[in-house]
Design an enzyme around this catalytic site. Structure first.
Site, PDB file in Angstrom:
ATOM      1  NE  ARG A  47      -4.065  -1.842   2.144  1.00 58.26           N
ATOM      2  CZ  ARG A  47      -5.014  -2.048   3.017  1.00 58.26           C
ATOM      3  NH1 ARG A  47      -4.942  -1.506   4.213  1.00 58.26           N
ATOM      4  NH2 ARG A  47      -6.054  -2.793   2.723  1.00 58.26           N
TER       5      ARG A  47
ATOM      6  CE  LYS B  91     -16.559 -12.662   9.997  1.00 60.97           C
ATOM      7  NZ  LYS B  91     -16.856 -11.302  10.431  1.00 60.97           N
TER       8      LYS B  91
ATOM      9  N   GLY C  60      -5.169  -9.091   1.741  1.00 64.64           N
ATOM     10  CA  GLY C  60      -3.858  -9.188   2.395  1.00 64.64           C
ATOM     11  C   GLY C  60      -3.291 -10.587   2.462  1.00 64.64           C
TER      12      GLY C  60
ATOM     13  N   GLY D 252     -11.471  -5.331   1.343  1.00 64.77           N
ATOM     14  CA  GLY D 252     -12.905  -5.042   1.306  1.00 64.77           C
ATOM     15  C   GLY D 252     -13.291  -4.178   0.122  1.00 64.77           C
TER      16      GLY D 252
END
Length: 402
Positions: free
Chosen positions: A39, A203, A360, A383
């Site tokens: 990043r 998830k 990540g 996200g």
């Protein structure tokens, strides 16, 4: 997705103060050594353009989840030596984000200098999308630049409200441009088949909309990791103690998705899994069919038959998207599945396929194996990357649009 958005190239920063929203929420170890600096690396060109044009840079970012309470643990101070080395410049630091002290330090800044402000999330108003907080931040610069793709799916003060105070003087940085460009490139690959999408991680709730949105786009949707067990469960399989989100609403939606995918024959689940009777890096493992995990045992990685099955599909793909590991790859005994996926995607890319990897953990696994440079594009947003695949304009991009 990039129409009607000003970019950093639309401005000259001579004598200007750029309020630059970055996402320096990078993973660190217990000694605050940065584990993955992707990043930051992608944002360096944006910073360099502003200072090379004789502008001042005010860096604003969040880090961790301090929930409005300042703490040494979540301070951005650890970034100073790293940024100084990367930019070959002194990095000034301010322990506040708003107030007279910040204004004073900005007034003392010379053109071409950089000031890093403390963690935005030390102010609860940031996550509350507070207008007064955004207004106070807006007094610190005269051009707003958003280069925080990883945070652009958040409705936070510095992302969605702050740009409103800058009128025409707002834009996106080079990192944001790159992210939008490669996501558009991926979504325009409809004729570059086969298109394979591999989704892993724990998830499934965060990825249901994506699967639904990509049913008519992809040729193959591969599901691995913790995401595969809900699918096995709704089809009557035994998943033992494997990690699963127990939610009746999710199960109903999954049944609908599964039936849609079955008609097109595009959803592919693991065949076998490596199981253990505890969630740790144990050698006490077995390989079993994924629908026959005994009680007291849990699936922690895809097995050899699944690795071969997934790799054979990826090998023949022309366009590949990957988000999320297919096992608990941070445990070495359960990392083979994810490492094998990383390797085959890198090899297929070298043979001419287009690959886009986000999240990540997926990027970390590529870096561990030294394959990160062989991927077409690594996305800096987990996200935000996933939200973009739902064909939605991210709140942070919407706020910059004319």
């Amino acid at each position: 997705m990039i129409k009607n958005i000003k970019t950093i190239n639309d401005f000259n920063f001579n004598n200007q103060i750029a309020l630059l929203r970055v996402d320096f929420n990078v993973p660190v170890n217990k000694y605050y050594k940065i584990i993955d600096d992707t990043r930051i690396q992608y944002t360096i060109p944006t910073i360099q353009k502003i200072i090379s044009e004789n502008g001042k840079v005010i860096l604003i970012s969040h880090f961790g989840r301090p929930k409005g309470i300042p703490s040494e643990r979540d301070s951005l101070k650890f970034l100073i030596p790293f940024l100084s080395k990367k930019l070959k410049k002194t990095i000034n630091f301010c322990e506040n984000c708003i107030g007279e002290n910040v204004k004073k330090q900005i007034n003392e800044l010379k053109n071409g200098e950089i000031l890093l402000l403390e963690n935005l999330r030390f102010y609860k108003e940031e996550e509350e999308e507070n207008k007064n907080f955004a207004f106070e931040l807006s007094k610190l610069g005269n051009i707003y630049v958003n280069d925080a793709f990883g945070a652009s799916h958040r409705s936070h003060a510095s992302i969605t409200i702050l740009p409103k105070f800058f009128g025409e003087k707002k834009c996106i940085g080079f990192l944001m441009q790159k992210e939008i460009k490669f996501l558009n490139k991926f979504l325009s690959k409809k004729n570059n088949n086969p298109i394979t999408i591999l989704l892993g991680g724990a998830k499934i709730s965060s990825k249901i909309d994506i699967i639904e949105n990509l049913i008519d786009f992809a040729d193959y949707i591969l599901i691995g990791g913790g995401m595969s067990y809900p699918f096995i469960k709704i089809n009557g399989g035994k998943i033992g103690n494997s990690i699963i989100e127990n939610n009746n609403k999710i199960e109903k939606i999954l049944k609908i998705i599964f039936n849609k995918c079955q008609k097109k024959n595009i959803l592919h689940l693991p065949k076998d899994v490596i199981i253990a009777n505890s969630f740790k890096n144990t050698k006490n493992t077995k390989i079993v069919p994924i629908h026959s995990i005994p009680n007291g045992w849990m699936g922690l990685d895809i097995g050899p038959a699944s690795i071969k099955y997934f790799c054979d599909i990826i090998k023949k793909s022309k366009t590949i998207l990957w988000n999320g590991p297919v096992g608990v790859f941070e445990f070495s005994n359960f990392s083979l599945g994810t490492r094998s996926i990383a390797k085959i995607i890198a090899q297929t890319t070298e043979k001419g396929a287009f690959s886009l990897v986000g999240g990540g953990d997926s990027i970390a696994s590529l870096k561990m194996e030294g394959y990160d440079k062989k991927i077409s594009y690594l996305s800096t947003g987990g996200g935000a990357f996933l939200e973009s695949l739902k064909n939605k304009i991210l709140p942070g991009i919407k706020a910059i649009k004319k």
